[in-house]
Design an enzyme around this catalytic site. Structure first.
Site, PDB file in Angstrom:
ATOM      1  N   GLY A   1       0.778  -1.241   0.000  1.00 17.34           N
ATOM      2  CA  GLY A   1       0.000   0.000   0.000  1.00 17.34           C
ATOM      3  C   GLY A   1       0.808   1.288   0.000  1.00 17.34           C
ATOM      4  O   GLY A   1       0.316   2.318  -0.459  1.00 17.34           O
TER       5      GLY A   1
ATOM      6  N   ASP B   1      -3.799   1.641  11.362  1.00 14.29           N
ATOM      7  CA  ASP B   1      -5.164   1.309  11.767  1.00 14.29           C
ATOM      8  C   ASP B   1      -5.104   0.817  13.229  1.00 14.29           C
ATOM      9  O   ASP B   1      -5.014   1.621  14.151  1.00 14.29           O
ATOM     10  CB  ASP B   1      -5.649   0.232  10.788  1.00 14.29           C
ATOM     11  CG  ASP B   1      -7.130  -0.023  10.833  1.00 14.29           C
ATOM     12  OD1 ASP B   1      -7.803   0.527  11.711  1.00 14.29           O
ATOM     13  OD2 ASP B   1      -7.641  -0.797  10.014  1.00 14.29           O
TER      14      ASP B   1
ATOM     15  N   ARG C   1      -6.223   0.796  -5.950  1.00  8.52           N
ATOM     16  CA  ARG C   1      -4.973   1.408  -5.494  1.00  8.52           C
ATOM     17  C   ARG C   1      -4.571   2.595  -6.362  1.00  8.52           C
ATOM     18  O   ARG C   1      -3.864   3.490  -5.910  1.00  8.52           O
ATOM     19  CB  ARG C   1      -3.832   0.383  -5.511  1.00  8.52           C
ATOM     20  CG  ARG C   1      -3.950  -0.735  -4.484  1.00  8.52           C
ATOM     21  CD  ARG C   1      -2.613  -1.458  -4.366  1.00  8.52           C
ATOM     22  NE  ARG C   1      -2.703  -2.774  -3.769  1.00  8.52           N
ATOM     23  CZ  ARG C   1      -2.581  -3.017  -2.460  1.00  8.52           C
ATOM     24  NH1 ARG C   1      -2.399  -2.038  -1.628  1.00  8.52           N
ATOM     25  NH2 ARG C   1      -2.656  -4.250  -1.997  1.00  8.52           N
TER      26      ARG C   1
END
Ligand code: PRP
Length: 193
Positions: free
Chosen positions: A50, A108, A170
């Site tokens: 990512g 997160d 993405r």
């Protein structure tokens, strides 16, 4: 692809402006530390997959010498929140004595970075900091100190600018919230299995 987005949370322009600021800040913080030490450029460690979009923009906003390396981490039982993580691809660089900044797309629960910090600290870098484009503090279960944060965001399901859902989205140039019906069924299935 854009039709799958309920709302744009961070625009392309906002990202580019913030990336430029982060690049300036990192350059200034490390300019003296890496100056004059042969082979001691700042090492940016990108967390696959990512972080690569953020990393490729961020590195060009940094005006001191940098070197790149990548590390791969996989989580078990994503839907079950078991959060066990393991290394699936290691760095090529020996980071002992190096100034290292981990570049991440989103923090997160903090489990991924907590594991990674422990793993990399044991290799005795000269310094180790985190630069994350997005921070979701409401989701944190493991405390993590993030030196450089792009944006704090609410607990919404975001994609784009490197972040995926089932490996898609993405390549969106902004960070957007995915329409709920697109991910709900998949997440429910993961939670059951
Ligand atoms: C995402 C993200 C972080 C991690 C954050 O990775 O890129 O690495 O989850 O979650 P945590 O703070 O709860 O640990 P993902 O597993 O989706 O892989 P990707 O980078 O290939 O998209």
């Amino acid at each position: 692809m854009q039709n799958d987005i309920a709302e744009i949370l961070v625009t392309e322009e906002q990202i580019q402006a913030r990336v430029a600021e982060l690049g300036r800040q990192i350059s200034n913080d490390y300019r003296d530390k890496v100056a004059g030490e042969a082979g001691q450029s700042l090492l940016l460690v990108g967390l696959l997959r990512g972080a690569i979009v953020f990393l490729s923009d961020l590195m060009r906003a940094i005006d001191i010498p940098v070197q790149l390396d990548f590390i791969g981490i996989s989580s078990y039982g994503l839907g079950t929140e078991s959060g066990a993580v393991r290394l699936v691809m290691d760095l090529e660089t020996d980071i002992a004595g190096r100034h290292v900044v981990i570049v991440e797309d989103i923090v997160d629960t903090g489990k991924t970075l907590s594991y990674l910090l422990g793993n990399l600290k044991a290799r005795n870098p000269a310094s180790l900091q985190i630069c994350a484009l997005l921070d979701k503090p409401d989701r944190r279960t493991v405390p993590i100190e993030i030196k450089y944060v792009g944006f704090e965001i609410p607990d919404k399901f975001v994609v784009g600018y490197g972040l995926d859902f089932a490996e898609g989205y993405r390549n969106l140039p902004f960070v957007g919230v995915l329409k709920e019906h697109l991910y709900k069924v998949v997440l429910m299935r993961e939670a059951i299995l």
